[in-house]
Design a protein around this motif. Structure first.
Motif, PDB file in Angstrom:
ATOM      1  N   ARG A 184      42.950  30.264  38.675  1.00 41.87           N
ATOM      2  CA  ARG A 184      43.055  31.052  39.815  1.00 41.87           C
ATOM      3  C   ARG A 184      43.433  32.605  40.399  1.00 41.87           C
ATOM      4  O   ARG A 184      43.722  33.265  40.259  1.00 41.87           O
ATOM      5  CB  ARG A 184      44.405  30.547  41.568  1.00 41.87           C
ATOM      6  CG  ARG A 184      44.136  29.090  42.278  1.00 41.87           C
ATOM      7  CD  ARG A 184      45.446  28.833  41.535  1.00 41.87           C
ATOM      8  NE  ARG A 184      46.633  28.202  41.455  1.00 41.87           N
ATOM      9  CZ  ARG A 184      48.181  28.535  41.149  1.00 41.87           C
ATOM     10  NH1 ARG A 184      48.169  28.084  42.040  1.00 41.87           N
ATOM     11  NH2 ARG A 184      48.816  28.439  39.983  1.00 41.87           N
ATOM     12  N   LEU A 185      43.643  32.997  38.521  1.00 42.46           N
ATOM     13  CA  LEU A 185      43.844  34.216  38.283  1.00 42.46           C
ATOM     14  C   LEU A 185      43.138  35.060  37.237  1.00 42.46           C
ATOM     15  O   LEU A 185      42.404  34.334  36.383  1.00 42.46           O
ATOM     16  CB  LEU A 185      45.333  34.272  37.757  1.00 42.46           C
ATOM     17  CG  LEU A 185      45.900  33.446  38.200  1.00 42.46           C
ATOM     18  CD1 LEU A 185      48.152  33.062  37.305  1.00 42.46           C
ATOM     19  CD2 LEU A 185      46.465  34.530  39.584  1.00 42.46           C
ATOM     20  N   ASP A 186      42.674  36.267  38.082  1.00 41.02           N
ATOM     21  CA  ASP A 186      42.151  36.734  36.963  1.00 41.02           C
ATOM     22  C   ASP A 186      42.249  37.516  36.492  1.00 41.02           C
ATOM     23  O   ASP A 186      42.956  38.997  36.668  1.00 41.02           O
ATOM     24  CB  ASP A 186      40.832  37.760  37.298  1.00 41.02           C
ATOM     25  CG  ASP A 186      39.559  38.201  36.858  1.00 41.02           C
ATOM     26  OD1 ASP A 186      40.088  38.756  35.645  1.00 41.02           O
ATOM     27  OD2 ASP A 186      38.354  38.669  37.195  1.00 41.02           O
ATOM     28  N   PRO A 187      43.178  37.869  35.170  1.00 42.15           N
ATOM     29  CA  PRO A 187      43.963  38.697  34.181  1.00 42.15           C
ATOM     30  C   PRO A 187      43.588  40.574  34.780  1.00 42.15           C
ATOM     31  O   PRO A 187      43.838  41.559  34.823  1.00 42.15           O
ATOM     32  CB  PRO A 187      43.236  38.159  32.553  1.00 42.15           C
ATOM     33  CG  PRO A 187      43.433  36.860  32.464  1.00 42.15           C
ATOM     34  CD  PRO A 187      43.025  36.863  33.568  1.00 42.15           C
ATOM     35  N   ALA A 188      41.759  40.354  34.295  1.00 42.16           N
ATOM     36  CA  ALA A 188      41.935  42.235  34.360  1.00 42.16           C
ATOM     37  C   ALA A 188      41.527  42.449  36.768  1.00 42.16           C
ATOM     38  O   ALA A 188      41.606  43.885  36.114  1.00 42.16           O
ATOM     39  CB  ALA A 188      39.960  41.679  34.191  1.00 42.16           C
TER      40      ALA A 188
END
Length: 225
Positions: free
Chosen positions: A99-103
């Motif tokens: 669910r998470l895109d660090p960028a």
């Protein structure tokens, strides 16, 4: 947190009860009573699988588990002595959550990715700035409740296992009679490992779930870059 632990009361007793069934089963088999005969001696409503003695012992184990410091419970389930709380590893956990895109995390979440932060600093930032704003969301509360449930159950089963092993060694050494069969040791270890795995999973999900919920709120408010 106290409200969440109160909600876990019945489930915790059930998990602790399961942890003492290998001991009850060993005693039944060692001393010549087949499970059906042994179960017939229990009270009518609580006889199934030896739940009557399991419930009594699980209540005692819950009291004993409550004496275990929370810090030790965290160290136990995360198998880390220093900085065991998963918030200190948030920068690694976000890369494993689909669910998470660090960028593309919101500016408020980005500081968690700073590798110069210590685990203590990162966990403190996650707790104060990420978790607290979303802790009343149902999804976060449910994950937190499950984490506390399996964390406390792990501590309780550890107490049960240690007491059972000590009693078994004492009985073998003094009276020459065992209390636990080999299969009971195996089941206790496997059950303990499953509880640790569940607790760690929910702990990690609490961290990433809070980040995801917070990030969604930030995005809805138009705070992304």
């Amino acid at each position: 947190m106290s409200d969440l632990k109160q909600q876990n009361k019945v489930d915790l007793l059930a998990l602790l009860g399961l942890g003492v069934l290998p001991v009850s089963g060993s005693l039944a088999l060692i001393y010549g009573q087949m499970p059906a005969d042994w179960l017939s001696t229990q009270t009518a409503t609580l006889s199934l699988l030896g739940i009557a003695p399991a419930v009594m012992l699980s209540v005692l184990l819950r009291l004993l588990a409550d004496q275990v410091p929370a810090r030790f419970k965290e160290r136990l389930v995360h198998l880390r002595w220093s900085d065991p709380l998963p918030g200190g590893r948030a920068h690694k956990l976000v890369t494993k959550d689909f669910r998470l895109d660090p960028a593309n995390l919101s500016p408020s979440v980005q500081p968690l990715l700073n590798k110069e932060l210590s685990a203590t600093e990162r966990n403190a930032y996650w707790y104060q700035h990420i978790y607290k704003p979303v802790r009343d969301l149902d999804a976060i509360k449910n994950t937190h409740r499950s984490y506390l449930l399996y964390r406390d159950a792990t501590a309780g089963v550890l107490v049960a296992g240690l007491l059972s092993i000590i009693a078994d060694l004492f009985a073998r050494g003094v009276y020459g009679d065992p209390i636990l069969l080999p299969y009971a040791y195996v089941i206790l270890v496997l059950y303990f490992a499953l509880l640790i795995g569940a607790a760690r999973n929910y702990g990690n999900r609490l961290v990433t779930g809070a980040i995801s919920s917070f990030d969604e709120i930030e995005a809805a408010q138009g705070d992304h870059r």
